[in-house]
Design an enzyme around this catalytic site. Structure first.
Site: not given
Ligand code: NAD
Length: 425
Positions: A118
């Site tokens: 990561k």
């Molecule tokens: P992103 O930045 O696109 O989205 C994150 C979202 O969470 C945003 O809309 C943000 O406003 C919201 N957020 C943050 N704090 C918040 C809160 N307290 N209450 C409500 N909403 C809140 O990120 P992403 O890529 O969608 O990743 C989200 C999660 O999924 C992370 O844990 C990431 O590690 C995991 N993940 C992502 C991927 C990927 O392919 N992008 C793959 C596996 C896991």
């Protein structure tokens, strides 16, 4: 178990440190179940390589800011390291280490030949212009350049990064190599060798895991999604497409609720245009944290770590939680949920769709060939469904939660790889 992190004092217990504690607790439970010896446990609890870098970034007004960046390769016993890069002001070495460790188990669980890594930069991307973001990304990549490469460590998007970030990383790496190296990152734009189906892959995996866990028709099943970002917004869309009624979603700007179900496509357009779901006209506003406690059938936490804790777990009414985010549930909350009969499809299974299609993208890049969206979707579904049924069977056979079973499988495969390879020298 000994680990390479500073001793705990109250001032050091950051959300990242809590995430690492959770990850180590889960590893410990799995290691105990597998009967691993102390030496191997310590190897698995310790990142293989951790790099902390200072990233100077020239601001538009001429000022020079310096932010911290990290890249952690947790384990590479089963193949190259693989894991996203996060741009978030709260990220630290502990959080990145926890996320890298979860990547190791996730890749082993779904049977793809990667270890876990990561990366992170402690910065708020929303506070930077596009040019500043590009300079920051290129400089960060330059600092971690010795670690990454298509055969060594392959980054991907995570919180606060996207296809454009991956394009800059691919370009920076390629300029240094002297030729185009598309396989150095995944989640790239299609025009640079991205894969069909990658942008929605994590969310598609969440949908597949949810439908598998429901084990009944999704028609009318009520859903709340925390985090309307890359993962959450499309997970909401795919679940709505499957017949579920998504009644509430939230992002950092606010939470919205509609008893009859939200128009997710309309909400996505609104959020894209206005920078968030706040103010969406066809729904009621609600306090952010109330979303987690709604009386819904399925809760999808898809924001950050530590959303479900011992404080709110007793009030969670969803019978099924499907973790789109990494580490959204603390071990204390896990125990409360298990005692209440709530089923949790754990992160390393539920959100594995992203790394599965990242792997497919990398395979296509290494062969200089591309597959149709149908082929990608079929392979994704196959790997997700096989992993789900393996986890479910083991959980039933050994009386484990789905998280415990998923860790026993993931950790067990990595431990086996270590044992087969032996120790050099
Ligand atoms: P992103 O930045 O696109 O989205 C994150 C979202 O969470 C945003 O809309 C943000 O406003 C919201 N957020 C943050 N704090 C918040 C809160 N307290 N209450 C409500 N909403 C809140 O990120 P992403 O890529 O969608 O990743 C989200 C999660 O999924 C992370 O844990 C990431 O590690 C995991 N993940 C992502 C991927 C990927 O392919 N992008 C793959 C596996 C896991």
């Amino acid at each position: 178990m000994s680990i390479m992190v500073p001793s705990r004092t109250p001032a050091l217990i950051t959300p990242g440190r809590q995430a690492l504690d959770s990850a180590l607790h889960q590893l410990d439970q799995a290691a105990e179940h597998l009967g691993l010896d102390h030496g191997l446990r310590t190897v698995l609890a310790t990142p293989r390589r951790s790099l902390t870098v200072s990233v100077p970034v020239r601001r538009e007004d001429g000022r020079l800011d310096v932010v911290q960046g990290f890249r952690v390769q947790h384990n590479v016993s089963r193949g190259p390291a693989k894991g996203g890069i996060r741009f978030h002001p709260g990220t630290d070495i502990h959080e990145v280490t926890a996320l890298a460790m979860w990547m190791t188990w996730k890749c082993a669980l779904v049977g793809i030949p990667y270890g876990g890594a990561k990366g992170g930069v402690a910065v708020d991307p929303a506070g930077l212009t596009t040019r500043e973001l590009e300079r920051l990304t290129r400089r960060y990549v330059n600092e971690i350049l010795p670690l990454i490469g298509p055969e060594k460590d392959i980054p991907a998007p995570d919180v606060g990064t996207d296809e454009q970030t991956m394009a800059w990383i691919m370009d920076t790496y390629s300029v240094s190599a002297g030729y185009s190296v598309p396989g150095v990152v995944t989640g790239k734009p299609m025009t640079l060798g991205g894969s069909l189906g990658r942008s929605g892959a994590t969310s598609r995996g969440v949908q597949i895991a949810t439908l598998a866990a429901l084990g009944r028709s999704p028609e009318g099943v009520t859903v709340a999604v925390q985090g309307f970002g890359k993962v959450g917004a499309l997970a909401a869309q795919y679940l709505a497409d499957a017949g579920c009624k998504v009644v509430a979603v939230s992002d950092i700007t606010g939470a919205v609720y509609a008893r009859g179900g939200l128009d997710i496509a309309g909400l996505r357009t609104w959020a894209a245009e206005r920078g968030g779901v706040h103010g969406y006209r066809h729904a009621d506003a609600m306090p952010l944290d109330d979303l987690l406690e709604l009386d819904v059938d399925v809760l999808v936490p898809a924001a950050l770590e530590g959303a479900i804790t011992e404080a709110n777990a007793p009030r969670i009414r969803a019978r099924l939680i499907v973790e789109g985010a990494n580490g959204p549930t603390t071990p204390e909350a896990d125990e409360i949920l298990a005692a209440n009969g709530t089923v949790v499809v754990p992160d390393i299974l539920a959100n594995a769709g992203g790394v599965i299609v990242s792997y497919l993208e990398w395979v296509q890049n290494m062969q200089a060939y591309s597959w149709s969206s149908g082929e990608v979707e079929l392979k994704l579904r196959d790997l997700m469904e096989s992993a789900f049924s393996e986890v479910k069977s083991l959980a039933a056979a050994r009386g484990l939660t789905l998280r415990q079973a998923a860790h026993v499988i993931g950790v067990g495969r990595v431990a086996e790889a270590h044992q087969m390879r032996g120790l050099y020298p």
